[in-house]
Design a protein around this motif. Structure first.
Motif, mmCIF file in Angstrom:
data_model
loop_
_atom_site.group_PDB
_atom_site.id
_atom_site.type_symbol
_atom_site.label_atom_id
_atom_site.label_comp_id
_atom_site.label_asym_id
_atom_site.label_seq_id
_atom_site.Cartn_x
_atom_site.Cartn_y
_atom_site.Cartn_z
ATOM 1 N N ALA A 52 -1.690 17.935 -4.687
ATOM 2 C CA ALA A 52 -3.067 17.554 -4.993
ATOM 3 C C ALA A 52 -3.092 16.490 -6.088
ATOM 4 O O ALA A 52 -3.861 15.515 -6.006
ATOM 5 N N TYR A 53 -2.273 16.631 -7.104
ATOM 6 C CA TYR A 53 -2.201 15.641 -8.182
ATOM 7 C C TYR A 53 -1.737 14.295 -7.642
ATOM 8 O O TYR A 53 -2.319 13.255 -7.940
ATOM 9 N N LEU A 54 -0.706 14.313 -6.830
ATOM 10 C CA LEU A 54 -0.174 13.081 -6.246
ATOM 11 C C LEU A 54 -1.206 12.411 -5.336
ATOM 12 O O LEU A 54 -1.390 11.196 -5.395
ATOM 13 N N ALA A 55 -1.896 13.197 -4.522
ATOM 14 C CA ALA A 55 -2.905 12.642 -3.625
ATOM 15 C C ALA A 55 -4.056 12.033 -4.417
ATOM 16 O O ALA A 55 -4.596 10.993 -4.029
ATOM 17 N N ASN A 56 -4.427 12.638 -5.534
ATOM 18 C CA ASN A 56 -5.484 12.088 -6.377
ATOM 19 C C ASN A 56 -5.034 10.783 -7.027
ATOM 20 O O ASN A 56 -5.785 9.811 -7.082
ATOM 21 N N ARG A 57 -3.821 10.737 -7.527
ATOM 22 C CA ARG A 57 -3.308 9.521 -8.179
ATOM 23 C C ARG A 57 -3.147 8.366 -7.195
ATOM 24 O O ARG A 57 -3.331 7.220 -7.553
ATOM 25 N N LEU A 58 -2.782 8.668 -5.949
ATOM 26 C CA LEU A 58 -2.601 7.634 -4.950
ATOM 27 C C LEU A 58 -3.906 7.216 -4.274
ATOM 28 O O LEU A 58 -3.924 6.280 -3.480
ATOM 29 N N GLY A 59 -4.992 7.920 -4.564
ATOM 30 C CA GLY A 59 -6.285 7.565 -4.010
ATOM 31 C C GLY A 59 -6.573 8.160 -2.647
ATOM 32 O O GLY A 59 -7.535 7.770 -1.992
ATOM 33 N N TRP A 60 -5.770 9.086 -2.197
ATOM 34 C CA TRP A 60 -6.028 9.718 -0.909
ATOM 35 C C TRP A 60 -7.249 10.623 -0.982
ATOM 36 O O TRP A 60 -7.980 10.756 -0.012
ATOM 37 N N ILE A 61 -7.426 11.291 -2.111
ATOM 38 C CA ILE A 61 -8.590 12.142 -2.337
ATOM 39 C C ILE A 61 -9.183 11.777 -3.688
ATOM 40 O O ILE A 61 -8.527 11.177 -4.535
ATOM 41 N N ASP A 62 -10.451 12.110 -3.891
ATOM 42 C CA ASP A 62 -11.149 11.792 -5.130
ATOM 43 C C ASP A 62 -11.649 13.090 -5.749
ATOM 44 O O ASP A 62 -12.546 13.737 -5.212
ATOM 45 N N LEU A 63 -11.050 13.467 -6.860
ATOM 46 C CA LEU A 63 -11.435 14.701 -7.537
ATOM 47 C C LEU A 63 -12.251 14.430 -8.798
ATOM 48 O O LEU A 63 -12.422 15.320 -9.614
ATOM 49 N N ILE B 164 5.109 27.787 -3.971
ATOM 50 C CA ILE B 164 4.018 27.304 -3.123
ATOM 51 C C ILE B 164 2.843 26.825 -3.972
ATOM 52 O O ILE B 164 2.282 25.748 -3.736
ATOM 53 N N VAL B 165 2.453 27.590 -4.988
ATOM 54 C CA VAL B 165 1.335 27.221 -5.846
ATOM 55 C C VAL B 165 1.641 25.923 -6.597
ATOM 56 O O VAL B 165 0.813 25.009 -6.665
ATOM 57 N N VAL B 166 2.841 25.810 -7.147
ATOM 58 C CA VAL B 166 3.228 24.596 -7.865
ATOM 59 C C VAL B 166 3.293 23.407 -6.900
ATOM 60 O O VAL B 166 2.860 22.296 -7.232
ATOM 61 N N GLY B 167 3.789 23.626 -5.705
ATOM 62 C CA GLY B 167 3.868 22.552 -4.713
ATOM 63 C C GLY B 167 2.493 22.053 -4.287
ATOM 64 O O GLY B 167 2.268 20.844 -4.179
ATOM 65 N N VAL B 168 1.563 22.970 -4.056
ATOM 66 C CA VAL B 168 0.205 22.570 -3.682
ATOM 67 C C VAL B 168 -0.458 21.819 -4.839
ATOM 68 O O VAL B 168 -1.128 20.805 -4.635
ATOM 69 N N GLY B 169 -0.258 22.285 -6.067
ATOM 70 C CA GLY B 169 -0.819 21.595 -7.233
ATOM 71 C C GLY B 169 -0.239 20.196 -7.390
ATOM 72 O O GLY B 169 -0.963 19.239 -7.668
ATOM 73 N N ALA B 170 1.061 20.066 -7.211
ATOM 74 C CA ALA B 170 1.706 18.759 -7.324
ATOM 75 C C ALA B 170 1.241 17.822 -6.217
ATOM 76 O O ALA B 170 1.003 16.625 -6.452
#
Length: 93
Positions: A18-29, A10-16
């Motif tokens: 979040a990383y994918l969403a940041n790279r695709l521009g869905w979220i801005d970290l 679960i932790v690895v999935g949530v991290g992955a």
């Protein structure tokens, strides 16, 4: 009792995700609070934690004291931009 591997997945999935969403521009970290220059003292870190209003006021003061370059107006021409040379004339002071 929850198996340890389930928690890890679960932790690895949530991290992955979040990383994918940041790279695709869905979220801005990205860190937008980075500013150039120093804030005057080492105590700026203490102000950020224990007196956030003072810290935010200092950031806003820093933003307001930086002067932007004058905007071009109609009829200025290209000012040598296409030649690779940019000059900004601030006029007489």
């Amino acid at each position: 009792m929850v198996e340890p591997w389930v928690v890890i997945v679960i932790v690895v999935g949530v991290g992955a995700l979040a990383y994918l969403a940041n790279r695709l521009g869905w979220i801005d970290l990205s860190n937008k609070s980075k500013t150039s220059g120093t804030h005057g003292s080492v105590m700026g870190i203490g102000d950020e934690v224990f007196h956030p209003t003072r810290h935010e006021a200092q950031i806003e003061l820093d933003r307001q004291t930086v002067l932007p370059a004058p905007a071009p107006v109609a009829g200025d021409g290209d000012k040598g931009v296409y030649d690779g040379k940019v000059t900004i004339d601030l006029g007489d002071r």
